[in-house]
Design a protein around this motif. Structure first.
Motif, short mmCIF file in Angstrom:
data_model
loop_
_atom_site.label_atom_id
_atom_site.label_comp_id
_atom_site.label_asym_id
_atom_site.label_seq_id
_atom_site.Cartn_x
_atom_site.Cartn_y
_atom_site.Cartn_z
N ALA A 179 0.84 -1.21 0.00
CA ALA A 179 0.00 0.00 0.00
C ALA A 179 0.87 1.26 0.00
CB ALA A 179 -0.94 -0.01 1.20
N GLU A 180 1.95 1.23 0.77
CA GLU A 180 2.86 2.38 0.81
C GLU A 180 3.55 2.57 -0.54
OE1 GLU A 180 5.31 1.26 4.06
OE2 GLU A 180 3.96 2.10 5.60
N TYR A 181 3.94 1.44 -1.16
CA TYR A 181 4.58 1.51 -2.48
C TYR A 181 3.62 2.15 -3.50
CZ TYR A 181 6.34 -0.09 -7.02
OH TYR A 181 6.76 -0.13 -8.32
N CYS A 182 2.39 1.70 -3.49
CA CYS A 182 1.40 2.23 -4.44
C CYS A 182 1.16 3.71 -4.18
CB CYS A 182 0.10 1.45 -4.33
SG CYS A 182 0.21 -0.26 -4.93
N HIS A 183 1.09 4.09 -2.91
CA HIS A 183 0.88 5.51 -2.57
C HIS A 183 2.02 6.38 -3.09
CE1 HIS A 183 -0.47 8.98 -0.29
NE2 HIS A 183 0.75 9.09 0.23
N HIS A 184 3.23 5.92 -2.89
CA HIS A 184 4.41 6.70 -3.31
C HIS A 184 4.56 6.74 -4.83
CE1 HIS A 184 6.21 5.79 0.89
NE2 HIS A 184 5.53 6.92 0.89
N ASN A 185 4.00 5.76 -5.52
CA ASN A 185 4.12 5.70 -6.98
C ASN A 185 2.83 6.09 -7.69
OD1 ASN A 185 6.93 4.37 -7.78
ND2 ASN A 185 6.23 3.37 -5.91
N ASN A 186 1.90 6.68 -6.94
CA ASN A 186 0.64 7.18 -7.51
C ASN A 186 -0.16 6.10 -8.24
OD1 ASN A 186 1.09 9.94 -6.70
ND2 ASN A 186 2.60 10.09 -8.36
N ILE A 187 -0.15 4.89 -7.66
CA ILE A 187 -0.97 3.79 -8.19
C ILE A 187 -2.25 3.73 -7.37
CG2 ILE A 187 -1.12 1.31 -8.60
CD1 ILE A 187 1.94 1.26 -8.78
N PRO A 188 -3.41 3.97 -7.96
CA PRO A 188 -4.66 3.98 -7.19
C PRO A 188 -4.97 2.61 -6.59
CG PRO A 188 -4.95 4.98 -9.35
CD PRO A 188 -3.62 4.29 -9.37
N THR A 189 -5.45 2.59 -5.36
CA THR A 189 -5.78 1.33 -4.69
C THR A 189 -7.14 1.44 -4.01
OG1 THR A 189 -4.74 1.98 -2.59
CG2 THR A 189 -3.35 0.85 -4.21
N ARG A 190 -7.73 0.28 -3.79
CA ARG A 190 -8.91 0.16 -2.95
C ARG A 190 -8.67 -1.05 -2.05
NH1 ARG A 190 -14.84 0.35 -5.51
NH2 ARG A 190 -14.06 2.42 -5.99
N PHE A 191 -8.02 -0.82 -0.92
CA PHE A 191 -7.64 -1.88 0.01
C PHE A 191 -8.56 -1.83 1.22
CE2 PHE A 191 -2.88 -2.07 -1.38
CZ PHE A 191 -3.27 -2.63 -2.58
N ILE A 192 -9.27 -2.93 1.47
CA ILE A 192 -10.19 -3.03 2.60
C ILE A 192 -9.60 -3.99 3.62
CG2 ILE A 192 -12.53 -3.63 3.32
CD1 ILE A 192 -13.44 -3.05 0.47
N LEU A 193 -9.57 -3.56 4.87
CA LEU A 193 -8.93 -4.35 5.92
C LEU A 193 -9.93 -4.61 7.04
CD1 LEU A 193 -6.03 -5.45 6.59
CD2 LEU A 193 -5.78 -3.43 8.04
#
Length: 313
Positions: A180-194
């Motif tokens: 999730a941190e990698y995607c955030h730093h690389n501007n990759i949109p995510t929808r992660f539900i925990l």
């Protein structure tokens, strides 16, 4: 043919093979551990404590309730086939009884034996034992079969280019957080539900306190392009997320390198990540999904799964 299925609800997945069996013309009954009439609620703390003490002998109050209910439910019935998942949820007497009212008593292990070792104490009751974990099959001489495709509903849905994952906060969380941190730093949109029983403050995840069923998950599946599957340390077999991706023609990101050994593996559709050197190529995210060859795809359908596991071919 008269068939009985006994299972955890498993987010509604077993409803898919049940429907396939009915479509074939079989008389199908299904019982879920967490639903009426097998569902059991302790009346008091004292009853819960007594049940806990009885667990030592494998016959808690909950299991005794299931034993009595199953005997009542099947009192006038004889089944050609009985398929059970999570056999540890029934006591030995129930397994012996069920085996006595069917010609073919079968179990499918939805969890590997490393994750759920208690299952090993019950598999000797069955005529056939199936597992999706290759290591368990080799070590314990079980029959190998993968999970099945549970849905195809969102192949052509209006989806945005983003990554989707839903999981519990468990041993996988540090890796999922790193992704999730990698995607955030690389501007990759995510929808992660925990799913977390304890409050968790984070902007990287949508945190929920109650588990949701497959119908609720469907509302998310239709709007994403790429599924994320993080395997547990003890897991080598392929999870349902892999087959949800195949059925809905979504791309898949996973850390399960064993997926490369399966005939449907296609690097255009499936990217295997290494958390020691985390990288998601832009080309993988940008290129369209490539359809799986039809005959190969059919091998993983729920219809083929239930025909194989119940020897209906």
């Amino acid at each position: 043919m008269k068939i009985l299925l006994i299972s955890n609800h498993i987010m509604g997945y077993m409803e898919v093979p049940r429907q396939e069996l009915e479509n074939m013309g079989h008389d199908v009954h299904i019982l879920y551990y967490c639903k009426w009439p097998l569902k059991f609620k302790y009346k008091s703390f004292g009853q819960r404590l007594i049940s806990f003490l009885r667990k030592i002998n494998g016959n808690s109050i909950k299991k005794k309730h299931r034993e009595d209910t199953i005997k009542e439910f099947t009192s006038t019935k004889v089944y050609d086939k009985i398929l059970v998942t999570h056999p540890q949820n029934l006591n030995s007497k129930t397994h012996k009884y069920l085996k006595s009212i069917t010609k073919d008593y079968i179990v499918y292990l939805f969890d590997g034996l490393k994750k759920m070792p208690i299952q090993e104490h019950y598999i000797h009751f069955f005529d056939e034992v199936f597992s999706y974990e290759p290591a368990d099959c080799k070590k314990h001489n079980l029959k190998f079969i993968t999970n099945f495709i549970p849905t195809e509903r969102f192949r052509n849905s209006d989806s945005k280019r983003n990554l989707f994952n839903i999981s519990s906060k468990d041993v996988r969380y540090p890796k999922l957080r790193k992704l999730a941190e990698y995607c955030h730093h690389n501007n990759i949109p995510t929808r992660f539900i925990l799913f977390s029983k304890k409050p968790l403050k984070t902007a990287l995840f949508q945190v929920i306190s109650c588990k949701i069923n497959i119908q609720q998950i469907d509302q998310h599946l239709k709007h994403v392009t790429t599924f994320v599957d993080i395997q547990r340390p003890e897991q080598n077999g392929l999870s349902f997320r892999v087959f949800e991706a195949m059925g809905n023609e979504k791309k898949l990101i996973t850390n399960n390198s064993h997926i490369k050994q399966y005939p449907f593996y296609n690097p255009t559709n499936i990217h295997v990540i290494d958390f020691n050197n985390l990288h998601i190529p832009e080309e993988f995210l940008a290129t369209p999904y490539q359809k799986t060859e039809w005959n190969l795809y059919q091998k993983y359908t729920a219809k083929n799964w239930v025909q194989d596991i119940l020897s209906l071919n």
